[in-house]
Design a protein around this motif. Structure first.
Motif, PDB file in Angstrom:
ATOM      1  N   SER A  68       0.840  -1.191   0.000  1.00 48.25           N
ATOM      2  CA  SER A  68       0.000   0.000   0.000  1.00 48.25           C
ATOM      3  C   SER A  68       0.876   1.242   0.000  1.00 48.25           C
ATOM      4  N   VAL A  69       0.305   2.364  -0.453  1.00 47.27           N
ATOM      5  CA  VAL A  69       1.026   3.638  -0.423  1.00 47.27           C
ATOM      6  C   VAL A  69       1.267   4.067   1.019  1.00 47.27           C
ATOM      7  N   ILE A  70       0.302   3.800   1.904  1.00 48.56           N
ATOM      8  CA  ILE A  70       0.459   4.144   3.315  1.00 48.56           C
ATOM      9  C   ILE A  70       1.736   3.525   3.867  1.00 48.56           C
ATOM     10  N   SER A  71       1.934   2.233   3.619  1.00 40.12           N
ATOM     11  CA  SER A  71       3.137   1.548   4.099  1.00 40.12           C
ATOM     12  C   SER A  71       4.392   2.171   3.510  1.00 40.12           C
ATOM     13  N   GLN A 138      -3.974  11.554   0.830  1.00 37.60           N
ATOM     14  CA  GLN A 138      -4.560  12.883   0.981  1.00 37.60           C
ATOM     15  C   GLN A 138      -5.545  12.886   2.149  1.00 37.60           C
ATOM     16  N   GLY A 139      -5.383  13.865   3.045  1.00 39.28           N
ATOM     17  CA  GLY A 139      -6.250  13.969   4.210  1.00 39.28           C
ATOM     18  C   GLY A 139      -5.853  13.078   5.364  1.00 39.28           C
ATOM     19  N   ARG A 140      -4.840  12.221   5.185  1.00 39.73           N
ATOM     20  CA  ARG A 140      -4.409  11.333   6.263  1.00 39.73           C
ATOM     21  C   ARG A 140      -3.087  11.781   6.866  1.00 39.73           C
ATOM     22  N   ILE A 141      -2.507  12.825   6.306  1.00 37.48           N
ATOM     23  CA  ILE A 141      -1.261  13.374   6.823  1.00 37.48           C
ATOM     24  C   ILE A 141      -1.518  14.828   7.213  1.00 37.48           C
ATOM     25  N   PRO A 142      -1.161  15.218   8.437  1.00 42.49           N
ATOM     26  CA  PRO A 142      -1.482  16.574   8.892  1.00 42.49           C
ATOM     27  C   PRO A 142      -0.534  17.640   8.360  1.00 42.49           C
ATOM     28  N   ARG A 176      -1.775   4.726  10.824  1.00 36.72           N
ATOM     29  CA  ARG A 176      -2.716   3.674  11.219  1.00 36.72           C
ATOM     30  C   ARG A 176      -3.205   3.930  12.636  1.00 36.72           C
ATOM     31  N   ARG A 177      -3.872   5.016  12.854  1.00 40.58           N
ATOM     32  CA  ARG A 177      -4.371   5.331  14.178  1.00 40.58           C
ATOM     33  C   ARG A 177      -5.863   5.038  14.261  1.00 40.58           C
ATOM     34  N   SER A 178      -6.342   4.983  15.486  1.00 41.99           N
ATOM     35  CA  SER A 178      -7.743   4.625  15.675  1.00 41.99           C
ATOM     36  C   SER A 178      -8.676   5.716  15.172  1.00 41.99           C
ATOM     37  N   THR A 179      -8.271   6.985  15.259  1.00 41.63           N
ATOM     38  CA  THR A 179      -9.065   8.086  14.722  1.00 41.63           C
ATOM     39  C   THR A 179      -8.201   8.863  13.769  1.00 41.63           C
ATOM     40  N   PRO A 180      -8.740   9.274  12.631  1.00 39.50           N
ATOM     41  CA  PRO A 180      -7.923   9.975  11.645  1.00 39.50           C
ATOM     42  C   PRO A 180      -7.508  11.339  12.143  1.00 39.50           C
ATOM     43  N   PRO A 181      -6.323  11.821  11.721  1.00 37.70           N
ATOM     44  CA  PRO A 181      -5.881  13.145  12.120  1.00 37.70           C
ATOM     45  C   PRO A 181      -6.731  14.196  11.447  1.00 37.70           C
ATOM     46  N   PRO A 182      -6.778  15.390  12.027  1.00 34.90           N
ATOM     47  CA  PRO A 182      -7.549  16.446  11.376  1.00 34.90           C
ATOM     48  C   PRO A 182      -6.955  16.784  10.029  1.00 34.90           C
ATOM     49  N   LYS A 183      -7.832  17.016   9.055  1.00 33.78           N
ATOM     50  CA  LYS A 183      -7.367  17.337   7.725  1.00 33.78           C
ATOM     51  C   LYS A 183      -6.757  18.734   7.709  1.00 33.78           C
TER      52      LYS A 183
END
Length: 613
Positions: A68-71, A138-142, A176-183
């Motif tokens: 995955s791109v995340i990894s 997109q939207g998963r990195i603060p 990979r957190r339980s709640t996504p970071p703020p966009k």
């Protein structure tokens, strides 16, 4: 038999050393040594820890693929953070998402070339992503990526849309957190704003890294009343058996690898602590560099223990203990305790952790050993983790020369000789017997009990093997490897339900995917007639460790049982010493139960192995 070419969607990762030609012109030998050391100590472990596979090393560069791109982005963040922290050579990384053709251990396709072109466009210490890869994060990195727009790149007919992230990548939290970071607030990209954005983000990133890695300095300035007084069980209000993560320690003067070895030695020392649950080193390694709250979320821990070595090992380690969800401030700060011998450091730290939780103290005594031997053992374990088996074995031999009667070093030498994960399956019965002889007369530590149990199973003494495994699980409840051995032996005895229950419990101690655990899960699933689940688990194990021999056998058998005969034969061809007969391939599976053995042999027979099913 040659591997049949396969098409696969993958995140393609290309890394390159900046200014390599110039550096080689100035000092070719020194530069090459730096490149090789950086690949072995930082880049390869980071790629493996994020489920990546190194396709090839290209002089000063690396080509890898990820599921995955995340990894891939998390691996890039770990690599760049490590390079910046340890003043390694400066790197650029390019990542794209696309279809690749895998054949003969290499990957092909236009997207491989695109990743290479992206790398050249990345900032120093940063990463460049294609539009396809950017869409996955997109939207998963603060942090806001800079949009560089469309670029014409060599040998690619269509322009490539490029997004870059600079040195703020090094303080990237886990994705990979339980709640996504703020966009992040979206703003129209403007190149003129780039220096200011980088400066601000770099400052924020540096602050985050300092808070995570050297929080002990700030904590020292807090009121001493914040620290829990010795003898007071500060976690008495916590209900149940707390799950603790001892994160990789940091160091002021010593090498990071040495600090990491000490933290893992503390985890091993906590193995007999039955009133606590302690996460295994294989999982805590993935939390290196994360803030305690991020690590707790990643590992599912109730409490996080961090440590810093301000000086020498003899000067001790400063520990901080935090509870998940209780804020950034530590519940307790335990100052360094000077040690006469390095061998007493880990037991002393383990006793401090147990005492903090108000739990009964098990026997943590350890044979006093020369400091030089302990340091060589730490070096051996560190090199083995980096994939340098030859260097690790040499360091272990030096430890044994300094302390020839040291049980811990002798047991480690026997375990490496056994090599149950990557060693050839055909010779495993012989290696098991030899490992048992190597540990004859040694104290009944976790590794010794494990090897004796395995040797007993290969010798046809299933009842004795299970009894040794039960003793191992009772005496060392936090030894993940011992618990896995128990699950394996239960499976071999035909007790699949009990084996699955142990595997489910084991995930508390080792929450992140491990090749050995996935291999046993594959075996249990195959024995239960769940061929698809068995194939999936074996494939995941091989993605983490391509040389895992038991996983290859199970993957081959489960694929053939589903009718994928050509693919199964290609997998079997990758076994050490292939082509193997049925008897040779199953030699590493000393079943005392007939039904699972029959199922395994039938699958291997369908894959084309010779012999009577």
């Amino acid at each position: 038999m040659q591997d049949k070419p396969q098409r696969r969607l993958a995140a393609i990762f290309v890394l390159d050393v900046s200014g390599f030609s110039r550096l080689m012109a100035e000092d070719d030998a020194g530069t090459l040594n730096q490149v090789l050391a950086q690949q072995q100590s930082l880049i390869a472990p980071a790629i493996r820890s994020h489920q990546g596979r190194i396709v090839k090393l290209m002089g000063d560069g690396v080509l890898a693929i990820f599921p995955s791109v995340i990894s891939a982005v998390e691996a890039a963040a770990e690599v760049q953070a490590g390079a910046a922290r340890n003043r390694h050579l400066q790197l650029r990384i390019g990542i794209t998402l696309g279809e690749v053709l895998i054949a003969q251990g290499d990957v092909y396709g236009d997207d491989v070339n695109i990743a290479a072109r992206l790398e050249a466009l990345a900032p120093l210490g940063g990463v460049a992503l294609s539009a396809a890869a950017y869409g996955q994060v997109q939207g998963r990195i603060p942090y806001a990526f800079e949009d560089l727009g469309l670029h014409e790149v060599k040998n690619i007919p269509e322009p490539v849309h490029v997004y870059v992230l600079g040195q703020e990548l090094t303080s990237l939290p886990s994705l990979r957190r339980s709640t996504p970071p703020p966009k992040p607030k979206q703003a129209k990209p403007h190149r003129a704003l780039r220096p200011a954005v980088l400066l601000l983000a770099g400052c924020l990133g540096a602050a985050t890294a300092v808070a995570g890695l050297w929080g002990w300095q700030q904590a020292a300035r807090q009121n001493s009343a914040a620290a829990v007084a010795p003898g007071k069980p500060a976690a008495a209000s916590f209900e149940g058996r707390p799950l603790i993560a001892v994160l990789p320690f940091t160091a002021g003067k010593l090498q990071p690898a040495l600090a990491h070895a000490v933290s893992e030695d503390v985890i091993r020392s906590l193995a007999p602590a039955g009133e606590l649950s302690v996460i295994a080193p294989a999982s805590t390694r993935a939390a290196e560099g994360l803030l305690p709250a991020e690590a707790a979320a990643l590992l599912g821990a109730d409490f996080v223990v961090t440590g810093h070595l301000p000086g020498t090992l003899q000067e001790g380690v400063r520990l901080e203990i935090r509870q998940a969800g209780a804020g950034a401030e530590p519940l307790s700060i335990l100052p360094p305790q000077p040690q006469d011998k390095v061998s007493g450091l880990a037991p002393s730290l383990a006793a401090s952790v147990i005492h903090y939780f108000g739990k009964p103290l098990p026997d943590l005594s350890r044979i006093e050993t020369a400091d030089g031997a302990v340091l060589q053992l730490f070096t051996a374990r560190s090199l083995m983790l980096q994939g340098d088996r030859s260097g690790a074995e040499q360091a272990l031999q030096r430890a044994l020369q300094m302390a020839p009667e040291w049980p811990e070093a002798q047991a480690l030498a026997a375990m490496w000789h056994l090599d149950p994960l990557t060693g050839p399956v055909a010779s495993l019965p012989q290696r098991a017997a030899e490992a048992a002889r190597m540990t004859a007369g040694l104290p009944r530590g976790a590794a010794v009990l494990q090897m004796r149990a395995v040797a007993a199973q290969f010798a046809g003494q299933s009842a004795e093997a299970l009894q040794l495994a039960e003793t191992l699980a009772e005496d060392y409840p936090n030894d993940a490897s011992g618990q896995l051995t128990r699950a394996w032996l239960l499976h071999l005895a035909g007790q699949g339900g009990a084996a699955q229950k142990v595997l489910d419990q084991l995930r508390r101690l080792d929450p992140l995917p491990q090749p050995a655990v996935l291999t046993v899960q594959s075996a249990v699933s195959l024995a239960a007639g769940q061929e698809a689940q068995a194939a999936a688990a074996a494939a995941e194990a091989l993605a983490l460790e391509p040389a895992a021999q038991h996983a290859l056998v199970l993957h081959c058998a489960s694929l053939a049982a589903q009718g994928s005969f050509d693919e199964a034969a290609a997998v079997c061809a990758r076994l050490a010493g292939a082509p193997l007969t049925l008897d040779q391939a199953t030699a590493g599976f000393p079943y005392s139960a007939k039904a699972p053995l029959r199922r395994l042999r039938t699958g291997l027979s369908l894959a084309g192995l010779s012999g009577r099913p």
